[in-house]
Design an enzyme around this catalytic site. Sequence first.
Site, PDB file in Angstrom:
ATOM      1  N   GLU A 280       0.847  -1.215   0.163  1.00 31.56           N
ATOM      2  CA  GLU A 280       0.175  -0.057   0.019  1.00 31.56           C
ATOM      3  C   GLU A 280       0.789   1.240   0.017  1.00 31.56           C
ATOM      4  O   GLU A 280       2.048   1.020   0.261  1.00 31.56           O
ATOM      5  CB  GLU A 280      -0.907   0.065   1.195  1.00 31.56           C
ATOM      6  CG  GLU A 280      -2.484  -0.481   0.997  1.00 31.56           C
ATOM      7  CD  GLU A 280      -3.220   0.598   0.516  1.00 31.56           C
ATOM      8  OE1 GLU A 280      -2.670   1.604  -0.478  1.00 31.56           O
ATOM      9  OE2 GLU A 280      -4.272   0.845   0.605  1.00 31.56           O
ATOM     10  N   ASP A 281       0.308   2.247  -0.540  1.00 32.81           N
ATOM     11  CA  ASP A 281       1.202   3.485  -0.560  1.00 32.81           C
ATOM     12  C   ASP A 281       0.965   4.281   0.964  1.00 32.81           C
ATOM     13  O   ASP A 281       2.198   4.561   1.343  1.00 32.81           O
ATOM     14  CB  ASP A 281       0.775   4.538  -1.673  1.00 32.81           C
ATOM     15  CG  ASP A 281      -1.021   4.741  -1.494  1.00 32.81           C
ATOM     16  OD1 ASP A 281      -1.641   4.090  -0.674  1.00 32.81           O
ATOM     17  OD2 ASP A 281      -1.421   5.648  -2.414  1.00 32.81           O
TER      18      ASP A 281
ATOM     19  N   PHE B 260      -1.961  16.251   4.285  1.00 29.72           N
ATOM     20  CA  PHE B 260      -2.203  15.404   2.896  1.00 29.72           C
ATOM     21  C   PHE B 260      -0.897  15.433   2.095  1.00 29.72           C
ATOM     22  O   PHE B 260      -0.318  16.451   1.939  1.00 29.72           O
ATOM     23  CB  PHE B 260      -3.294  16.189   2.149  1.00 29.72           C
ATOM     24  CG  PHE B 260      -3.631  15.374   1.218  1.00 29.72           C
ATOM     25  CD1 PHE B 260      -4.552  13.960   1.319  1.00 29.72           C
ATOM     26  CD2 PHE B 260      -3.235  15.581  -0.274  1.00 29.72           C
ATOM     27  CE1 PHE B 260      -4.852  13.484   0.306  1.00 29.72           C
ATOM     28  CE2 PHE B 260      -3.714  14.576  -1.144  1.00 29.72           C
ATOM     29  CZ  PHE B 260      -4.662  13.534  -0.983  1.00 29.72           C
TER      30      PHE B 260
ATOM     31  N   ARG C  38       1.640  12.020  -8.857  1.00 28.07           N
ATOM     32  CA  ARG C  38       2.125  10.688  -8.591  1.00 28.07           C
ATOM     33  C   ARG C  38       3.576  10.548  -9.195  1.00 28.07           C
ATOM     34  O   ARG C  38       4.250   9.935  -8.699  1.00 28.07           O
ATOM     35  CB  ARG C  38       1.165   9.573  -9.508  1.00 28.07           C
ATOM     36  CG  ARG C  38      -0.288   9.452  -8.927  1.00 28.07           C
ATOM     37  CD  ARG C  38      -0.819   8.097  -9.624  1.00 28.07           C
ATOM     38  NE  ARG C  38      -2.417   8.087  -9.404  1.00 28.07           N
ATOM     39  CZ  ARG C  38      -3.032   7.788  -8.314  1.00 28.07           C
ATOM     40  NH1 ARG C  38      -2.086   7.427  -7.200  1.00 28.07           N
ATOM     41  NH2 ARG C  38      -4.398   7.780  -8.524  1.00 28.07           N
TER      42      ARG C  38
ATOM     43  N   ASP D 169      -4.097   5.456   6.153  1.00 30.69           N
ATOM     44  CA  ASP D 169      -4.693   6.671   6.880  1.00 30.69           C
ATOM     45  C   ASP D 169      -5.659   6.308   7.864  1.00 30.69           C
ATOM     46  O   ASP D 169      -5.466   5.772   9.058  1.00 30.69           O
ATOM     47  CB  ASP D 169      -5.207   7.606   5.963  1.00 30.69           C
ATOM     48  CG  ASP D 169      -5.551   8.957   6.273  1.00 30.69           C
ATOM     49  OD1 ASP D 169      -5.470   9.295   7.764  1.00 30.69           O
ATOM     50  OD2 ASP D 169      -5.993   9.668   5.572  1.00 30.69           O
TER      51      ASP D 169
HETATM   52  P1  IMP Z   1      -7.263   4.928   4.272  1.00 30.65           P
HETATM   53  O1  IMP Z   1      -8.579   3.959   3.920  1.00 30.65           O
HETATM   54  O2  IMP Z   1      -7.858   6.296   4.700  1.00 30.65           O
HETATM   55  O3  IMP Z   1      -6.555   4.460   5.207  1.00 30.65           O
HETATM   56  O4  IMP Z   1      -6.602   5.581   3.006  1.00 30.65           O
HETATM   57  C1  IMP Z   1      -5.867   4.876   2.076  1.00 30.65           C
HETATM   58  C2  IMP Z   1      -5.985   5.410   0.688  1.00 30.65           C
HETATM   59  O5  IMP Z   1      -6.222   6.789   0.710  1.00 30.65           O
HETATM   60  C3  IMP Z   1      -4.470   5.381   0.280  1.00 30.65           C
HETATM   61  O6  IMP Z   1      -4.351   4.090  -0.448  1.00 30.65           O
HETATM   62  C4  IMP Z   1      -4.455   6.431  -0.527  1.00 30.65           C
HETATM   63  O7  IMP Z   1      -4.696   5.905  -1.883  1.00 30.65           O
HETATM   64  C5  IMP Z   1      -5.391   7.356  -0.113  1.00 30.65           C
HETATM   65  N1  IMP Z   1      -4.723   8.491   1.035  1.00 30.65           N
HETATM   66  C6  IMP Z   1      -4.866   8.605   2.270  1.00 30.65           C
HETATM   67  N2  IMP Z   1      -4.024   9.553   2.643  1.00 30.65           N
HETATM   68  C7  IMP Z   1      -3.604  10.174   1.655  1.00 30.65           C
HETATM   69  C8  IMP Z   1      -2.489  11.180   1.485  1.00 30.65           C
HETATM   70  O8  IMP Z   1      -2.105  11.892   2.265  1.00 30.65           O
HETATM   71  N3  IMP Z   1      -2.348  11.584   0.176  1.00 30.65           N
HETATM   72  C9  IMP Z   1      -2.830  10.994  -1.039  1.00 30.65           C
HETATM   73  N4  IMP Z   1      -3.692   9.826  -0.862  1.00 30.65           N
HETATM   74  C10 IMP Z   1      -3.992   9.534   0.481  1.00 30.65           C
HETATM   75 MG    MG Z   2      -5.165   7.308  -3.887  1.00 25.79          MG
END
Ligand code: IMP
Ligand code: MG
Length: 183
Positions: free
Chosen positions: A101-102, A154, A167, A105
């Site tokens: 995963e990138d 962010f 990206r 959050d």
């Molecule tokens: P989560 O479900 O809130 O944990 O978010 C996961 C996904 O949200 C990641 O795989 C990202 O694609 C996107 N995301 C969350 N935070 C960021 C950020 O700071 N910048 C860009 N994408 C984010």
């Molecule tokens: Mg994304």
Amino acid sequence: MTIHPDIAKVLVGQAALAERVVELGQQINTDYAGKEIVLVGVLKGALLFMADLARAIDAIPLALDFMAISSYGNQTVSQGVVRIIKDLDQPIDGKHILIVEDIIDSGLTLHYLLDLLGQRQPASLRVCALLDKSAGRVKPVQPDYVGFAVPNEFVVGYGLDYAQRYRNLPYIGVLRPEVYLEK
Ligand code: IMP
Ligand code: MG
């Protein structure tokens, strides 16, 4: 290196990224010695990280597969909605799966993925996240491998986007709030 004008601050530079990805690869080589793994990349954010990580995992047999899911739309705050756009190509029963995963959050995406893939009887299921934004957590999920902890801001670059842009930046940076507030 010139910094993109929409970037307020570089959090992780190109050299630090490269160095950490090699360390993660070596750790994975060691932890999975004697095994074969499938890296499951979560498109599109994990693309750049996964390409470099896969090259750093050079001591064990490895296959690549991908899922595409959508959780954010063009928003910068999680909506808690996870939608599968593309599922894996191959079955994963009996296989050692490492989700790539990138960023984690809220944890909603990862929680959903762990649940979904866990039902398919993999031999093991772990997670390697480039970035951990632990202050954003809603679901109590913890990646097994983390590149860097990041503050609750962010971030974009090295695969991470805002509205599909940035990206391709070779570093992780904080986006200037004006960029998403001016819409
Ligand atoms: P989560 O479900 O809130 O944990 O978010 C996961 C996904 O949200 C990641 O795989 C990202 O694609 C996107 N995301 C969350 N935070 C960021 C950020 O700071 N910048 C860009 N994408 C984010
Ligand atoms: Mg994304």
